[in-house]
Design an enzyme around this catalytic site. Structure first.
Site, PDB file in Angstrom:
ATOM      1  N   VAL A   1       0.859  -1.008  -0.190  1.00 48.34           N
ATOM      2  CA  VAL A   1       0.086   0.030  -0.234  1.00 48.34           C
ATOM      3  C   VAL A   1       1.164   0.866   0.337  1.00 48.34           C
ATOM      4  O   VAL A   1       1.763   1.059   0.517  1.00 48.34           O
ATOM      5  CB  VAL A   1      -0.749   0.298   1.325  1.00 48.34           C
ATOM      6  CG1 VAL A   1      -2.150   1.410   1.321  1.00 48.34           C
ATOM      7  CG2 VAL A   1      -1.646  -1.473   1.038  1.00 48.34           C
ATOM      8  N   LYS A   2       0.592   2.157  -1.291  1.00 40.79           N
ATOM      9  CA  LYS A   2       1.686   3.408  -1.199  1.00 40.79           C
ATOM     10  C   LYS A   2       0.401   4.284  -0.114  1.00 40.79           C
ATOM     11  O   LYS A   2      -0.748   4.703  -0.381  1.00 40.79           O
ATOM     12  CB  LYS A   2       1.977   3.530  -2.456  1.00 40.79           C
ATOM     13  CG  LYS A   2       2.423   5.507  -2.791  1.00 40.79           C
ATOM     14  CD  LYS A   2       2.946   5.770  -4.506  1.00 40.79           C
ATOM     15  CE  LYS A   2       3.339   6.848  -4.040  1.00 40.79           C
ATOM     16  NZ  LYS A   2       2.941   7.618  -5.483  1.00 40.79           N
ATOM     17  N   GLN A   3       0.985   5.079   0.271  1.00 38.05           N
ATOM     18  CA  GLN A   3       0.182   6.812   0.910  1.00 38.05           C
ATOM     19  C   GLN A   3       0.959   7.330   1.399  1.00 38.05           C
ATOM     20  O   GLN A   3       2.167   7.217   2.073  1.00 38.05           O
ATOM     21  CB  GLN A   3      -0.616   5.788   2.442  1.00 38.05           C
ATOM     22  CG  GLN A   3      -1.423   6.489   3.059  1.00 38.05           C
ATOM     23  CD  GLN A   3      -2.909   6.642   2.033  1.00 38.05           C
ATOM     24  OE1 GLN A   3      -2.393   7.957   2.238  1.00 38.05           O
ATOM     25  NE2 GLN A   3      -3.524   6.613   2.412  1.00 38.05           N
TER      26      GLN A   3
END
Length: 351
Positions: free
Chosen positions: A237-239
């Protein structure tokens, strides 16, 4: 190495390097490490080809064998317009220079568009793992609208020898329901073909920003976006890093909340806010990589700070683009290496 990290952090060094988290105990998290694939993903429903491609990403670049990731993302030619993105360094209009920067910079992978990676795939797909970004905000409609639409399909990524696909969902937007369904289907197909999946789990809603705060970077809303990303089987997950512990759910009066989200599970310290993001990634079993943000006046310090926050929170790495490619290649390589040094340093530990 630690002295360089402290120098880059400046006056914030003590607060960031010596913070003791009293929210979610580090013992409850899955911490990135050399055996991450064996200990976590070998038990999942992902097939052997996914595990092989995932391991190839972890075994590439300066962070090979550590369990941490440093990825160069350059999809800004679509997302922010090519002219605005590459004006500072026109060399990066040429896709080959993007891939060269990732290799010279010691990255685990390079993420870009179908066209960029497809143009050089026969020369480089076997030298560094490719992450093909399959959807984008096309930006040229007037007035601008914010919707991620498919520019590519999973089969095209597979055919060029990519190791992974990436996609963005604008959670909270009017189009998010369609995007969730599209990308869930795409990720399922990617896993069938043996590709790793990475989701840019971003928030987008005009009501998330008011005179009080910008809740697009609030802990609770970004954390929930991460949880939704893990739910559709994003492997990574990129956040964006959270910048406020103010309650988006609470203040905007929607969704569901518990007061402990803002007290017991997080605090105003940036490491605790990022740890809440990690917790929403199945307590770290799904890796959290934070974005490096736009280029500014103190790129090296900002990048090192983001890496320290991510690592000490329990995250898996950093994905930084504009800070690196909007500079001469030598300086871009130095910035990427400075990020990687945080993850290589045994003195920077989980808070």
């Amino acid at each position: 190495m630690l002295d360089k990290i402290k120098s880059a952090l400046g006056a914030e060094a003590d607060s960031l390097l010596n913070h003791v988290s009293k929210t979610i105990p580090k013992e409850t998290l899955t911490i990135p490490g050399p055996n991450y694939i064996d200990e976590i993903f070998a038990k999942t429903d992902r097939n052997n080809s996914v595990l092989k491609n995932f391991q190839s990403i972890y075994n590439t670049g300066r962070l090979a064998g550590t369990g941490y990731l440093s990825i160069l993302p350059v999809d800004q030619g679509i997302e922010h317009s090519a002219g605005a993105s590459f004006a500072k360094n026109p060399a990066y209009f040429d896709p080959e220079n993007i891939v060269k920067l990732a290799i010279e910079g010691g990255c685990n992978a390079v993420a870009s568009t179908l066209g960029v990676l497809g143009l050089v795939s026969r020369k480089y797909a076997h030298k560094i793992p490719f992450v093909v970004k399959i959807n984008h905000n096309e930006l040229l409609s007037y007035p601008n609208k914010f919707d991620q639409i498919l520019f590519a399909n999973v089969e095209q990524a597979f055919d060029m020898g990519a190791a992974a696909v990436g996609a963005t969902i604008y959670f909270g937007s009017d189009e998010s329901s369609r995007q969730i369904q599209e990308i869930s289907d795409a990720f399922h197909r990617a896993h069938e073909l043996g590709l790793v999946t990475i989701l840019w789990a971003y928030l987008r809603n005009d009501s998330f920003k008011n005179d009080k705060a910008d809740y697009h970077i609030a802990t609770d809303l970004t954390g929930q976006a991460n949880h939704l990303a893990a739910t559709i089987e994003a492997d990574i997950v990129k956040q964006k890093l959270p910048e406020t512990n103010l309650g988006g759910f609470r203040d905007l009066k929607f969704g569901k909340k518990d007061d402990k989200m803002y007290t017991d599970l997080s605090s105003e310290h940036p490491i605790d806010m990022a740890r809440y993001q990690v917790a929403n990634c199945y307590m770290g079993k799904i890796g959290l990589i934070n974005s490096g943000g736009p280029s500014g006046s103190n790129d090296l310090g900002d990048a090192v700070k983001a890496a320290v926050i991510n690592k000490r929170a329990g995250g898996m790495g950093l994905i930084s683009g504009r800070k690196a490619f909007q500079k001469p290649m030598k300086d871009g390589v130095a910035l990427l290496n400075a990020i990687q040094d945080v993850y290589l340093s045994k003195d920077v530990t989980i808070a």
